[in-house]
Structures are given as C-alpha cells and as structure tokens.
Design an enzyme around this catalytic site. Structure first.
Site, short mmCIF file in Angstrom:
data_model
loop_
_atom_site.label_atom_id
_atom_site.label_comp_id
_atom_site.label_asym_id
_atom_site.label_seq_id
_atom_site.Cartn_x
_atom_site.Cartn_y
_atom_site.Cartn_z
N GLY A 17 -6.26 -12.28 26.98
CA GLY A 17 -5.52 -12.43 25.72
C GLY A 17 -5.92 -11.37 24.71
N ALA A 18 -6.05 -10.13 25.18
CA ALA A 18 -6.66 -9.07 24.37
C ALA A 18 -5.66 -8.16 23.69
CB ALA A 18 -7.59 -8.24 25.25
N TYR A 160 -2.77 -28.58 21.10
CA TYR A 160 -3.70 -27.46 20.94
C TYR A 160 -5.13 -27.97 20.71
CZ TYR A 160 -6.00 -23.46 18.71
OH TYR A 160 -6.87 -22.45 18.38
#
Length: 255
Positions: A17-18, A160
């Site tokens: 997730g960079a 979440y």
C-alpha cells in the site's frame, strides 16, 4: 551493539500500500535512511510514478503492482521481494482501505472488501514473507493498524474498526510464532494523519480536527514513518508483539 541509532544502509524493506498516504511516507522514510525499498500497490501507473519520484530523490527503490487481498497476490509479493531485493529484512504491512458504511446500510460485499484487504492482506502477506524474514539476521514486521477499532470508534467505520482491532490480535500470535526465527512483529497505531484524502475536507474542518489534538496539529506521514523505523531498528530487537500509538495525544482527553 552500538548505542547510536542503527543504520539502514542496504536493509531490504517491502512496503505494501505504498503508492500514497502513510504507506508512501513509510517508504520514503526508509529510502531516505538508506534502505533498499520495494513499493507495492494495486495500481501500476501511479505506483511506477511514485517509485520514479523516490529514485529522483536518491532512493534505491523498486516497485511491483499486486493485490495483497488474495493468496496469489501475497505469493507474488514474496516472489517480487526475492527477485528484486534478493531477500527481506523488513516487511511493512500497510495496505488498507477505509470506505465509509453505516452499520445498517453495510452490505456483505462492503464487509468482505475491507476484511480482505485489511485483515486477510495482512495475515497472508506476513505468512508469505515469513521464510524470507526468517532467513534475515534482522527480521522485522511492522503493521499499520489505527487508533480506530483498538482504542476508539467512529460512526460509519465499524467494519474498518473491526479490521484494525483484528490486526492486533493477529500481531500477538504471529509474534509468538515467529520469535523462534528471530523475527519481531509490532504495530503502529496512527491517529488523524494529514494525507491526500484529508485535504479534500477543507482548511476549516482540518483546523477543527487539529484543535482536538492536545499537541495542536494533525500527524504527518513522517511521524508514522519514524515509528516504523524504530520498530525496524536494531535497537528494537527485543520488542515484539507491541503497539505504539502515534496520535499527538488524541485519545487522551475524557470529553
């Protein structure tokens, strides 16, 4: 071991997730510290642009587009690490999504999407990279959790919050299982961090958010990167199964 903060020169780091936000901040922090960094995310074009920008800053950066929400994607992560870095010292399992959905309106698909990326993506990424980390003299796993779920709640983000609390449950058992291999597993719990998405809320709303933080400002991606660098350092070699809240004191006030 030296009492000065350990060097990251040549340390092999993968960040999921960079391509934006906290993940990009973590990747940039390691690159600036001298690490060899592999960026991963789902979108090839934007990921390639980000990798190019970090290389222009002098970073030793590679990238691989993949989806950690699937077993195949996590296998691809381990393969990319082996191919492009030749091994792995630090895995920053950061990939996560946070779409809003009120509990009574949430669909099964909404729930599955969040759990697949945030929980399954974390578990499978660590499992796939565990052999590489075990072969390293400095195996580290750093998870990006959140204060939302483990400590606080927020309407519209029950799925979440559940996913972020689940990451900490996973962290504790993974830390036990990987300890015999010299691998530590820890988590950073960010508060409100100023990223691309927050700017869309407007300056007035952002100031309201900052006013609710005792230190008087929102967090930055550099604040989170600093915590990740600590957990990945030689000095943190005896720290495992722990979480570090980085929120400027956001969770402290009673009211």
């Amino acid at each position: 071991m030296s009492t000065s903060f350990s060097s990251f020169d040549g340390v092999r780091v993968a960040v999921t997730g960079a391509s934006r936000g906290i993940g990009l901040g973590i990747a940039r922090g390691f690159a600036r510290a001298g690490a060899r960094v592999l960026l991963t995310a789902r979108g090839e074009q934007h990921l390639a642009e980000v990798a190019h920008a970090l290389r222009a800053e002098g970073g030793d950066v590679q990238h691989a587009a993949l989806d950690v929400s699937t077993g195949a994607g996590c296998a691809a992560l381990a393969a990319a690490v082996a191919d492009q870095l030749g091994g792995l010292d630090v895995l920053c399992a950061n990939a996560g999504i946070f779409p809003k959905a009120e509990l009574t309106a949430m669909t099964e698909a909404d729930l599955d999407e969040v759990l697949s990326v945030n929980v399954k993506g974390t578990v499978l990424a660590v499992a796939a990279c565990a052999p590489l980390l075990s072969a390293s003299p400095r195996g580290r796993v750093v998870l990006t959790s959140s204060i939302t779920g483990p400590i606080t709640g927020d309407a519209g983000w029950s799925h979440y919050g559940a996913s972020k609390a689940a990451q900490l449950g996973f962290m504790r058992t993974a830390a036990i299982e990987l300890a015999p291999h010299g691998v530590t597993v820890n988590a950073v719990l960010p508060g409100n961090v100023l990223t691309e998405g927050l700017h869309e809320l407007g300056a007035e709303y952002l100031q309201t958010m900052a006013d609710a933080v005792p230190l008087g400002r929102l967090g930055t991606v550099d604040d989170i990167a600093a915590a990740a660098l600590f957990f990945a350092s030689e000095q943190a070699g005896y720290v495992t199964g722990q979480s570090l809240v980085v929120d400027g004191g956001q969770v402290l006030p009673e009211g």
